[in-house]
Motif scaffolding. Structure first.
Motif, PDB file in Angstrom:
ATOM      1  N   ASN A  84       0.823  -1.221   0.000  1.00 28.09           N
ATOM      2  CA  ASN A  84       0.000   0.000   0.000  1.00 28.09           C
ATOM      3  C   ASN A  84       0.853   1.266   0.000  1.00 28.09           C
ATOM      4  O   ASN A  84       0.393   2.320   0.444  1.00 28.09           O
ATOM      5  N   GLU A  85       2.087   1.192  -0.489  1.00 24.55           N
ATOM      6  CA  GLU A  85       3.020   2.319  -0.381  1.00 24.55           C
ATOM      7  C   GLU A  85       2.466   3.612  -0.956  1.00 24.55           C
ATOM      8  O   GLU A  85       2.553   4.659  -0.324  1.00 24.55           O
ATOM      9  N   ALA A  86       1.902   3.567  -2.160  1.00 21.86           N
ATOM     10  CA  ALA A  86       1.441   4.804  -2.796  1.00 21.86           C
ATOM     11  C   ALA A  86       0.315   5.454  -1.987  1.00 21.86           C
ATOM     12  O   ALA A  86       0.357   6.647  -1.697  1.00 21.86           O
ATOM     13  N   GLU A  87      -0.681   4.677  -1.624  1.00 20.73           N
ATOM     14  CA  GLU A  87      -1.813   5.209  -0.860  1.00 20.73           C
ATOM     15  C   GLU A  87      -1.380   5.699   0.520  1.00 20.73           C
ATOM     16  O   GLU A  87      -1.766   6.785   0.970  1.00 20.73           O
ATOM     17  N   ALA A  88      -0.554   4.908   1.201  1.00 18.15           N
ATOM     18  CA  ALA A  88      -0.114   5.287   2.553  1.00 18.15           C
ATOM     19  C   ALA A  88       0.812   6.502   2.502  1.00 18.15           C
ATOM     20  O   ALA A  88       0.727   7.374   3.368  1.00 18.15           O
ATOM     21  N   ALA A  89       1.692   6.567   1.496  1.00 20.06           N
ATOM     22  CA  ALA A  89       2.567   7.734   1.371  1.00 20.06           C
ATOM     23  C   ALA A  89       1.735   8.996   1.145  1.00 20.06           C
ATOM     24  O   ALA A  89       2.033  10.055   1.707  1.00 20.06           O
ATOM     25  N   HIS A  90       0.674   8.888   0.350  1.00 21.44           N
ATOM     26  CA  HIS A  90      -0.223  10.024   0.140  1.00 21.44           C
ATOM     27  C   HIS A  90      -0.879  10.425   1.470  1.00 21.44           C
ATOM     28  O   HIS A  90      -1.006  11.617   1.769  1.00 21.44           O
TER      29      HIS A  90
END
Length: 179
Positions: A84-90
């Protein structure tokens, strides 16, 4: 929490309490992997002060925080892992934009590909992409580790290191990160 960790938490606040901990800051925090006494006073203080803790495994991190008397509700723990890197980074960027302080506890690289250079490169890429969200252009340098920004306001060849990366591994768990 045992009395010894209560004393450690008090010592942490005494040692680091006068330091500036501005809003909208991401703290990368090294945590112990086997011996709870291996945590630094600064790490304890930061974990006590932040608004949210981002981590790869929220259950493991919650157990660690409870051991130090820093129990947090689930809403203050943010899962950030390879799926979930992209969503969590956002989500982290949104929270930073709201003025929150975010701690990111270190990774267990045995859960990922065991490639230190790849890990450092991924951190650099993440930093560069994050800087773009703030209209800053971060760049890599072939002869140096870290992320750099050009400073034309201070001269044509002036640049600043905006992020230093230092990695130390023990059993594929990282101990140092970004500053």
């Amino acid at each position: 929490m045992s009395a010894s960790f209560a004393n450690a938490l008090a010592a942490a606040h005494e040692a680091a309490g006068s330091q500036n901990h501005p809003a909208s800051t991401l703290y990368v925090v090294a945590t112990p992997i086997g011996n709870l006494a291996d945590i630094s006073l600064r790490a304890l203080h930061v974990l006590a002060r932040v608004d949210v803790v981002a981590c790869e495994d929220t259950r493991h991190t919650q157990q660690l925080l409870r051991a130090y008397g820093l129990d947090r509700p689930g809403s203050q723990l943010l899962a950030l892992h390879q799926h979930n890197e992209a969503e969590a980074a956002h989500n982290v960027l949104e929270r930073l934009g709201q003025g929150q302080r975010v701690a990111y506890v270190m990774l267990d690289l045995s859960r990922r590909k065991r490639d230190v250079r790849g890990y450092v490169s991924a951190l650099e890429t993440w930093l560069i992409e994050t800087l773009e969200e703030f209209n800053l252009r971060g760049e890599r340098r072939e002869d140096r580790v870290g992320v750099w920004i050009k400073r034309p306001d201070r001269g044509p060849a002036v640049e600043d290191k905006i992020a230093a990366l230092g990695i130390r591994l023990r059993r594929w768990v990282s101990f140092h990160g970004i500053s």
